[in-house]
Design an enzyme around this catalytic site. Sequence first.
Site, PDB file in Angstrom:
ATOM      1  N   HIS A   1       9.397  -6.716   9.661  1.00  9.13           N
ATOM      2  CA  HIS A   1      10.722  -7.110  10.161  1.00  9.13           C
ATOM      3  C   HIS A   1      10.619  -8.383  11.007  1.00  9.13           C
ATOM      4  CE1 HIS A   1      11.643  -2.544   9.949  1.00  9.13           C
ATOM      5  NE2 HIS A   1      12.329  -3.120   8.983  1.00  9.13           N
TER       6      HIS A   1
ATOM      7  N   LYS B   1      18.807   8.099   6.072  1.00  8.59           N
ATOM      8  CA  LYS B   1      17.592   8.267   6.880  1.00  8.59           C
ATOM      9  C   LYS B   1      17.886   8.976   8.195  1.00  8.59           C
ATOM     10  CE  LYS B   1      15.398   3.998   5.186  1.00  8.59           C
ATOM     11  NZ  LYS B   1      15.075   2.598   5.540  1.00  8.59           N
TER      12      LYS B   1
ATOM     13  N   ARG C   1      10.240  -6.395  -0.372  1.00  9.95           N
ATOM     14  CA  ARG C   1       8.784  -6.241  -0.458  1.00  9.95           C
ATOM     15  C   ARG C   1       8.299  -6.095  -1.888  1.00  9.95           C
ATOM     16  NH1 ARG C   1       9.154  -1.353   3.641  1.00  9.95           N
ATOM     17  NH2 ARG C   1      10.900  -1.145   2.214  1.00  9.95           N
TER      18      ARG C   1
ATOM     19  N   SER D   1       8.813   1.246   7.961  1.00  9.82           N
ATOM     20  CA  SER D   1       9.053   2.128   9.113  1.00  9.82           C
ATOM     21  C   SER D   1       8.696   3.565   8.763  1.00  9.82           C
ATOM     22  CB  SER D   1      10.524   2.054   9.533  1.00  9.82           C
ATOM     23  OG  SER D   1      10.887   0.739   9.850  1.00  9.82           O
TER      24      SER D   1
END
Length: 168
Positions: free
Chosen positions: A17, A41, A96, A134
């Site tokens: 990040h 999440k 990513r 994360s």
Amino acid sequence: MKTAIYPGSFDPLTYGHLDIIARAAKLADTLIVSVMRNIDKMSLFMPDERATMLRCAVDEQELGENIEIITSEGLVADLARGLDTYGKPVIIKGVRDAQDFYIEQQMAALNQAENMMLETLLLPANPQLAHLSSSAFKEFARYGGNLAHFAPDFVVTAVKKRITELVN
Ligand code: PNS
């Protein structure tokens, strides 16, 4: 670009990040990093806690004077609309891998359907950081893995503390 918005859950932030923040801050006059809710999440930290960690990391690493950190409930499209007076904001996201690209492509289309003027710019992750997430950070913390490569020390300490609190 006048204003860019980098939305995410940042629960917690990673070096991945921070890399996107540093690069995005060079592309826009003002970069607004917005801590948002991802309804898919469960979060470890409250939005204010995540924002505070982002503020500390951005300042500690001197990523740019033009970076604002906010928390926001609701839709990214509405946040962008509310910031119209800053000049039409653009959304920035990091990708990513192909899976990220697929998700981000869908989100960009949804955001544009909600707010026609809203463009999304995708930045490829630094290949050396593309394995960081994360979720992996939290999983490694839960099982006592090495966390030093995920995020700055103070974030690692906060994650360990919170996980210990939750487990005990
Ligand atoms: O870091 P994340 O979890 O990949 O970020 C996802 C996030 C928070 C940017 C996304 O869930 C989001 O935009 N939430 C706000 C609600 C919204 O605007 N949803 C529409 C886009 S699908």
